[in-house]
Write a protein that holds these residues in place. Structure first.
Motif, PDB file in Angstrom:
ATOM      1  N   LYS A 214      31.674  29.606  34.573  1.00 42.79           N
ATOM      2  CA  LYS A 214      32.606  28.977  35.282  1.00 42.79           C
ATOM      3  C   LYS A 214      34.140  29.257  34.494  1.00 42.79           C
ATOM      4  N   ASP A 215      33.932  29.800  33.417  1.00 46.77           N
ATOM      5  CA  ASP A 215      35.332  30.231  32.649  1.00 46.77           C
ATOM      6  C   ASP A 215      35.459  31.846  32.528  1.00 46.77           C
ATOM      7  N   LEU A 216      36.483  32.286  32.860  1.00 50.82           N
ATOM      8  CA  LEU A 216      36.793  33.498  32.971  1.00 50.82           C
ATOM      9  C   LEU A 216      37.983  33.868  32.134  1.00 50.82           C
ATOM     10  N   VAL A 217      37.997  35.227  31.269  1.00 48.08           N
ATOM     11  CA  VAL A 217      38.970  35.585  30.623  1.00 48.08           C
ATOM     12  C   VAL A 217      39.210  37.052  31.120  1.00 48.08           C
ATOM     13  N   ILE A 218      40.572  37.180  31.613  1.00 45.53           N
ATOM     14  CA  ILE A 218      40.942  38.249  32.560  1.00 45.53           C
ATOM     15  C   ILE A 218      41.897  39.266  31.685  1.00 45.53           C
ATOM     16  N   VAL A 219      41.725  40.644  31.721  1.00 46.81           N
ATOM     17  CA  VAL A 219      42.506  41.594  31.073  1.00 46.81           C
ATOM     18  C   VAL A 219      42.445  42.812  31.801  1.00 46.81           C
ATOM     19  N   GLY A 220      43.417  43.604  31.427  1.00 45.94           N
ATOM     20  CA  GLY A 220      43.442  44.970  32.359  1.00 45.94           C
ATOM     21  C   GLY A 220      44.765  45.302  33.096  1.00 45.94           C
ATOM     22  N   VAL A 221      44.432  45.991  34.101  1.00 42.62           N
ATOM     23  CA  VAL A 221      45.711  46.608  34.715  1.00 42.62           C
ATOM     24  C   VAL A 221      45.642  46.350  36.052  1.00 42.62           C
ATOM     25  N   SER A 222      46.667  46.507  36.747  1.00 41.46           N
ATOM     26  CA  SER A 222      48.017  46.113  36.286  1.00 41.46           C
ATOM     27  C   SER A 222      48.160  44.737  36.659  1.00 41.46           C
ATOM     28  N   THR A 223      49.186  44.303  35.519  1.00 45.61           N
ATOM     29  CA  THR A 223      49.259  42.955  35.757  1.00 45.61           C
ATOM     30  C   THR A 223      49.562  42.350  37.098  1.00 45.61           C
ATOM     31  N   ASN A 224      50.483  42.779  37.817  1.00 49.79           N
ATOM     32  CA  ASN A 224      51.049  42.425  39.037  1.00 49.79           C
ATOM     33  C   ASN A 224      50.318  42.695  40.278  1.00 49.79           C
ATOM     34  N   MET A 225      49.156  43.443  40.036  1.00 50.99           N
ATOM     35  CA  MET A 225      48.517  43.912  41.081  1.00 50.99           C
ATOM     36  C   MET A 225      46.973  43.377  40.790  1.00 50.99           C
ATOM     37  N   SER A 226      45.891  43.970  40.285  1.00 54.67           N
ATOM     38  CA  SER A 226      44.626  43.571  40.275  1.00 54.67           C
ATOM     39  C   SER A 226      44.354  42.617  39.365  1.00 54.67           C
ATOM     40  N   VAL A 227      45.228  42.442  38.278  1.00 59.11           N
ATOM     41  CA  VAL A 227      45.081  41.361  37.347  1.00 59.11           C
ATOM     42  C   VAL A 227      45.395  40.003  38.177  1.00 59.11           C
ATOM     43  N   GLU A 228      46.612  40.315  38.605  1.00 61.78           N
ATOM     44  CA  GLU A 228      47.018  39.007  39.355  1.00 61.78           C
ATOM     45  C   GLU A 228      46.130  38.534  40.533  1.00 61.78           C
ATOM     46  N   ALA A 229      46.036  39.466  41.391  1.00 63.51           N
ATOM     47  CA  ALA A 229      44.840  39.022  42.589  1.00 63.51           C
ATOM     48  C   ALA A 229      43.659  38.729  42.279  1.00 63.51           C
ATOM     49  N   THR A 230      42.967  39.115  41.233  1.00 65.80           N
ATOM     50  CA  THR A 230      41.704  38.555  40.736  1.00 65.80           C
ATOM     51  C   THR A 230      41.922  37.299  40.361  1.00 65.80           C
ATOM     52  N   ALA A 231      42.914  37.000  39.413  1.00 64.52           N
ATOM     53  CA  ALA A 231      43.150  35.785  38.826  1.00 64.52           C
ATOM     54  C   ALA A 231      43.445  34.722  39.843  1.00 64.52           C
ATOM     55  N   ARG A 232      44.343  34.954  40.792  1.00 64.35           N
ATOM     56  CA  ARG A 232      44.482  33.930  41.830  1.00 64.35           C
ATOM     57  C   ARG A 232      43.402  33.569  42.528  1.00 64.35           C
ATOM     58  N   SER A 233      42.376  34.542  42.774  1.00 66.34           N
ATOM     59  CA  SER A 233      41.090  34.205  43.714  1.00 66.34           C
ATOM     60  C   SER A 233      40.131  33.540  42.874  1.00 66.34           C
ATOM     61  N   ALA A 234      40.161  33.826  41.362  1.00 66.35           N
ATOM     62  CA  ALA A 234      39.368  33.058  40.473  1.00 66.35           C
ATOM     63  C   ALA A 234      39.721  31.708  40.283  1.00 66.35           C
ATOM     64  N   GLY A 235      41.101  31.479  40.147  1.00 73.82           N
ATOM     65  CA  GLY A 235      41.490  30.219  40.359  1.00 73.82           C
ATOM     66  C   GLY A 235      41.450  29.374  41.651  1.00 73.82           C
ATOM     67  N   ASN A 236      41.571  30.018  42.619  1.00 73.23           N
ATOM     68  CA  ASN A 236      41.273  29.378  44.097  1.00 73.23           C
ATOM     69  C   ASN A 236      39.830  28.939  44.030  1.00 73.23           C
ATOM     70  N   LEU A 237      38.909  29.593  43.347  1.00 72.79           N
ATOM     71  CA  LEU A 237      37.413  29.676  43.734  1.00 72.79           C
ATOM     72  C   LEU A 237      36.740  28.639  42.614  1.00 72.79           C
ATOM     73  N   GLY A 238      37.790  28.042  41.745  1.00 74.26           N
ATOM     74  CA  GLY A 238      37.490  27.096  40.914  1.00 74.26           C
ATOM     75  C   GLY A 238      36.958  27.412  39.508  1.00 74.26           C
ATOM     76  N   PHE A 239      37.287  28.753  39.170  1.00 77.08           N
ATOM     77  CA  PHE A 239      37.005  29.146  37.856  1.00 77.08           C
ATOM     78  C   PHE A 239      38.145  28.775  36.829  1.00 77.08           C
ATOM     79  N   ALA A 240      37.910  28.107  35.444  1.00 73.58           N
ATOM     80  CA  ALA A 240      38.798  28.075  34.767  1.00 73.58           C
ATOM     81  C   ALA A 240      39.160  29.350  34.225  1.00 73.58           C
TER      82      ALA A 240
END
Length: 182
Positions: A107-133
């Protein structure tokens, strides 16, 4: 540090990211910080997911079969670590990542990588929207210089901080490597 069932998601740390065509970037210590986190996750026996971008464009450095598509040597996945292949910026789209996480009770994710404004941001937005901390490690990500909507040059540092600012609070917690490991 984080809970035992927190997954480390390492996004697009492929050899092509070092290609000069990618342009000027910020945060030259990102790979070292990602490596430090990877080693900590391995030592703790925590879940690790490596995300690889598989471009649909034959001219891309991320086209399958090219050297740029391979993971960086220092960040190669172990056989026991999950690998997700994606064709778009978001690591959740058409990859089975969400199901893989849910099946394991993560239920908890730590996201790292590249690029911050592309794949990191897109993945983190989805993770948050899907209910992951969701936590994004600011100094374990980087961006590249780019033009804004009006054609004005934005430095990689500005692009990076803007992406992290977009995520902070609504989608993710933003931390640095040292505070996460302490």
């Amino acid at each position: 540090m984080t809970k035992q069932d927190t997954a480390l998601i390492i996004i697009d740390m492929q050899r092509g990211m070092a290609d000069p065509k990618s342009g000027r970037r910020n945060n030259p210590a990102a790979e070292a910080n990602i490596h430090q986190l990877l080693l900590a996750w391995r030592a703790a026996g925590r879940p690790i997911v490596h995300v690889r971008h598989m471009s649909r464009s034959p001219t891309s450095v991320f086209w399958p079969g090219q050297a740029g598509n391979e993971f960086q040597e220092n960040l190669l996945p172990l056989a026991s670590e999950h690998v997700v292949e994606k064709n778009v910026t978001d690591a959740f789209v058409n990859t089975g990542l969400e199901r893989w996480l849910h099946v394991r009770g993560i239920k908890d994710l730590v996201i790292v990588g590249v690029s911050t404004n592309m794949s990191v941001e897109a993945t983190a937005r989805s993770a948050g929207n899907l209910g992951f901390a969701t936590t994004v490690v600011a100094d374990a990500c980087f961006s590249f210089d780019r033009l804004d909507l009006h054609g004005k040059a934005q430095t990689a540092e500005e692009v990076h901080i803007n992406a992290l600012s977009n995520l902070r609070g609504e989608y993710a917690t933003i931390v640095d490597t040292a505070s996460l490991l302490n």
